[in-house]
Enzyme design. Structure first.
Site, PDB file in Angstrom:
ATOM      1  N   ALA A  70       0.843  -1.198   0.000  1.00 46.71           N
ATOM      2  CA  ALA A  70       0.000   0.000   0.000  1.00 46.71           C
ATOM      3  C   ALA A  70       0.874   1.243   0.000  1.00 46.71           C
ATOM      4  O   ALA A  70       2.027   1.223   0.438  1.00 46.71           O
ATOM      5  CB  ALA A  70      -0.915  -0.001   1.228  1.00 46.71           C
ATOM      6  N   ASP A  71       0.293   2.324  -0.493  1.00 42.86           N
ATOM      7  CA  ASP A  71       0.948   3.624  -0.424  1.00 42.86           C
ATOM      8  C   ASP A  71      -0.129   4.688  -0.239  1.00 42.86           C
ATOM      9  O   ASP A  71      -1.178   4.633  -0.896  1.00 42.86           O
ATOM     10  CB  ASP A  71       1.749   3.920  -1.692  1.00 42.86           C
ATOM     11  N   THR A  72       0.128   5.623   0.666  1.00 43.11           N
ATOM     12  CA  THR A  72      -0.832   6.674   0.968  1.00 43.11           C
ATOM     13  C   THR A  72      -0.278   8.021   0.532  1.00 43.11           C
ATOM     14  O   THR A  72       0.873   8.347   0.825  1.00 43.11           O
ATOM     15  CB  THR A  72      -1.180   6.683   2.472  1.00 43.11           C
ATOM     16  N   THR A 106      -5.178   6.154  -0.894  1.00 40.77           N
ATOM     17  CA  THR A 106      -4.357   4.989  -0.600  1.00 40.77           C
ATOM     18  C   THR A 106      -4.509   4.003  -1.744  1.00 40.77           C
ATOM     19  O   THR A 106      -5.628   3.589  -2.070  1.00 40.77           O
ATOM     20  CB  THR A 106      -4.744   4.319   0.733  1.00 40.77           C
ATOM     21  N   GLY A 107      -3.366   3.675  -2.353  1.00 41.50           N
ATOM     22  CA  GLY A 107      -3.332   2.640  -3.365  1.00 41.50           C
ATOM     23  C   GLY A 107      -2.963   1.331  -2.703  1.00 41.50           C
ATOM     24  O   GLY A 107      -2.088   1.298  -1.834  1.00 41.50           O
TER      25      GLY A 107
END
Length: 188
Positions: A70-72, A106-107
């Site tokens: 994840a990345d935010t 978020t991805g």
């Protein structure tokens, strides 16, 4: 009845993401790999979050287990507010967030075997006007240097400065749990 998921690897050092997976009742292990988090220019905030999440996922070889990356991203009027470089940078970011609305994206990427699925979630966050003294208090006491946008919605900033959110609260923490759970069920 509890759903039985395959073994899960969370590829994140974020204690908040780890806490959220635990609260979801998922058994998981944490594995970390160093990944360059740069991205090409011209991407939207949602595209950036997914791009970096997928980049993190590519560092893993998933067989029977499900890898979650994840990345935010915090975006204010199109400007990406990443993790602060230092105290002054954190002060500048928090001053920009004061009295404004911003978005948190978020991805998330799921990988298992040769199957990959990515999605993102978006939440709007509205902050009240915050004084310079309050910003300094926050930075001194909560040291938000590992957080996108220089704040955590689950700590003092979220309790005192955030007036309201539209969308997923856990997305602002770094993992949209309701959507993640639904996607995990579809993924297995």
């Amino acid at each position: 009845m509890r759903i039985q998921f395959p073994p899960i690897i969370l590829a994140s050092k974020s204690p908040r993401r780890q806490e959220l997976l635990t609260l979801m009742g998922l058994n998981f292990t944490v594995e970390l790999k160093d990944v360059d988090e740069s991205y090409p220019e011209g991407l939207t905030p949602a595209e950036i979050a997914v791009f970096i999440s997928e980049k993190k996922a590519k560092a893993f070889v998933a067989n029977d287990e499900i890898v979650i990356t994840a990345d935010t991203i915090v975006a204010l009027n199109g400007e990406i507010l990443g993790k602060p470089e230092d105290r002054v940078h954190a002060q500048q970011m928090l001053a920009k967030l004061s009295g404004s609305k911003h978005e948190v994206y978020t991805g998330v990427t799921l990988v298992r075997g040769n199957k990959t699925f990515s999605f993102y979630d978006r939440t709007e966050v509205y902050c009240k006007v915050v004084t310079v003294e309050e910003i300094d208090f926050y930075i001194d006491n909560y040291k938000p240097y590992d957080k996108a946008g220089s704040y955590g919605v689950q700590d003092w900033w979220g309790i005192v400065a955030v007036q309201r959110i539209e969308g997923s609260y856990t997305n602002v923490m770094g993992l949209p749990t309701e959507r993640l759970y639904r996607e995990l069920l579809n993924f297995i």
